[in-house]
Design a protein around this motif. Structure first.
Motif, mmCIF file in Angstrom:
data_model
loop_
_atom_site.group_PDB
_atom_site.id
_atom_site.type_symbol
_atom_site.label_atom_id
_atom_site.label_comp_id
_atom_site.label_asym_id
_atom_site.label_seq_id
_atom_site.Cartn_x
_atom_site.Cartn_y
_atom_site.Cartn_z
ATOM 1 N N UNK A 49 -38.033 -102.451 -9.845
ATOM 2 C CA UNK A 49 -39.240 -102.814 -10.594
ATOM 3 C C UNK A 49 -40.489 -102.678 -9.723
ATOM 4 N N UNK A 50 -40.387 -103.114 -8.477
ATOM 5 C CA UNK A 50 -41.527 -103.009 -7.572
ATOM 6 C C UNK A 50 -41.887 -101.544 -7.317
ATOM 7 N N UNK A 51 -40.887 -100.704 -7.104
ATOM 8 C CA UNK A 51 -41.156 -99.280 -6.867
ATOM 9 C C UNK A 51 -41.821 -98.627 -8.071
ATOM 10 N N UNK A 52 -41.398 -99.011 -9.274
ATOM 11 C CA UNK A 52 -42.026 -98.466 -10.484
ATOM 12 C C UNK A 52 -43.480 -98.928 -10.578
ATOM 13 N N UNK A 54 -45.329 -99.798 -8.141
ATOM 14 C CA UNK A 54 -46.054 -99.151 -7.051
ATOM 15 C C UNK A 54 -46.477 -97.737 -7.456
ATOM 16 N N UNK A 55 -45.606 -97.023 -8.156
ATOM 17 C CA UNK A 55 -45.962 -95.695 -8.661
ATOM 18 C C UNK A 55 -47.114 -95.791 -9.656
ATOM 19 N N UNK A 57 -49.330 -98.124 -9.737
ATOM 20 C CA UNK A 57 -50.503 -98.510 -8.957
ATOM 21 C C UNK A 57 -51.124 -97.295 -8.267
ATOM 22 N N UNK A 58 -50.294 -96.425 -7.712
ATOM 23 C CA UNK A 58 -50.797 -95.221 -7.056
ATOM 24 C C UNK A 58 -51.524 -94.321 -8.049
ATOM 25 N N UNK A 59 -51.025 -94.263 -9.274
ATOM 26 C CA UNK A 59 -51.690 -93.482 -10.323
ATOM 27 C C UNK A 59 -53.050 -94.085 -10.652
ATOM 28 N N UNK A 60 -53.101 -95.408 -10.761
ATOM 29 C CA UNK A 60 -54.351 -96.108 -11.068
ATOM 30 C C UNK A 60 -55.348 -95.953 -9.916
ATOM 31 N N UNK A 61 -54.836 -95.932 -8.682
ATOM 32 C CA UNK A 61 -55.698 -95.820 -7.505
ATOM 33 C C UNK A 61 -56.490 -94.523 -7.474
ATOM 34 N N UNK A 62 -55.987 -93.505 -8.135
ATOM 35 C CA UNK A 62 -56.724 -92.236 -8.161
ATOM 36 C C UNK A 62 -58.113 -92.422 -8.741
ATOM 37 N N UNK A 63 -58.260 -93.356 -9.682
ATOM 38 C CA UNK A 63 -59.553 -93.587 -10.328
ATOM 39 C C UNK A 63 -60.213 -94.875 -9.845
ATOM 40 N N UNK A 64 -59.461 -95.660 -9.085
ATOM 41 C CA UNK A 64 -60.009 -96.887 -8.531
ATOM 42 C C UNK A 64 -60.332 -97.909 -9.593
ATOM 43 N N UNK A 65 -61.378 -98.680 -9.324
ATOM 44 C CA UNK A 65 -61.722 -99.781 -10.227
ATOM 45 C C UNK A 65 -62.221 -99.297 -11.586
ATOM 46 N N UNK A 73 -52.868 -103.784 -13.292
ATOM 47 C CA UNK A 73 -51.848 -103.157 -12.457
ATOM 48 C C UNK A 73 -51.860 -103.747 -11.051
ATOM 49 N N UNK A 74 -53.043 -103.956 -10.498
ATOM 50 C CA UNK A 74 -53.151 -104.546 -9.153
ATOM 51 C C UNK A 74 -52.536 -105.942 -9.131
ATOM 52 N N UNK A 75 -52.803 -106.717 -10.163
ATOM 53 C CA UNK A 75 -52.265 -108.072 -10.239
ATOM 54 C C UNK A 75 -50.743 -108.045 -10.353
ATOM 55 N N UNK A 76 -50.217 -107.152 -11.191
ATOM 56 C CA UNK A 76 -48.764 -107.056 -11.372
ATOM 57 C C UNK A 76 -48.066 -106.654 -10.071
ATOM 58 N N UNK A 77 -48.691 -105.734 -9.328
ATOM 59 C CA UNK A 77 -48.097 -105.296 -8.060
ATOM 60 C C UNK A 77 -48.055 -106.458 -7.072
ATOM 61 N N UNK A 78 -49.142 -107.209 -6.970
ATOM 62 C CA UNK A 78 -49.182 -108.359 -6.057
ATOM 63 C C UNK A 78 -48.152 -109.410 -6.447
#
Length: 146
Positions: A49-52, A54-55, A57-65, A73-78
């Protein structure tokens, strides 16, 4: 290939050192924890679940905030990372992994310092990094080097 007796002796000593590490309590505890982790279905589920996440999150990071799901997504990852870190078997494995790393760092530092006091061993551990510092670090001596 030319091999001197010293090269053979070094290889033999290296083999003996590796066997000592493999038969150490630290390594045995690490392997035991790793096996428990691999066999625990709940731990494996948490990791997947964490790896999914994280993937995602990495997709979301492309566009940032500016991404519409950035905060969620950031909250769920934390949250998932915290759940992962607090799961007893995973926490025990990470502790065992850190102990094994500490052993490797200590061995590396001992070998390097016996070869030359000027060899720096980047261990990622400030205690050992300071121990191996022999000057020229650019910190103005605040690390304790000479």
């Amino acid at each position: 290939m030319v091999t001197s007796m010293t090269s053979f002796d070094i290889l033999e000593e290296t083999y003996q050192l590796s066997q000592a590490i493999l038969s150490s309590d630290v390594f045995y505890h690490y392997k035991e924890c790793k096996n428990k982790l691999q066999q625990d279905k709940e731990a494996q589920s948490l990791i997947r679940r964490f790896n999914q996440l994280k993937e995602d999150y990495e997709e979301v990071q492309r566009f940032g905030k500016y991404h519409p799901n950035f905060h969620d997504t950031s909250k769920k990852v934390r949250e998932q990372k915290r759940e992962l870190d607090l799961y007893p078997i995973i926490a025990e494995y990470k502790k065992a992994e850190t102990e094994l790393e500490r052993l490797f760092n200590e061995i590396s530092s001992i070998i390097a310092s016996n070869v030359s006091p000027h060899i720096k061993v980047p261990t990622g551990n400030p205690y050992f990094d300071q121990m191996s510092c022999s000057g020229g670090c650019g910190s103005g001596g605040s690390c304790g080097c000479k």
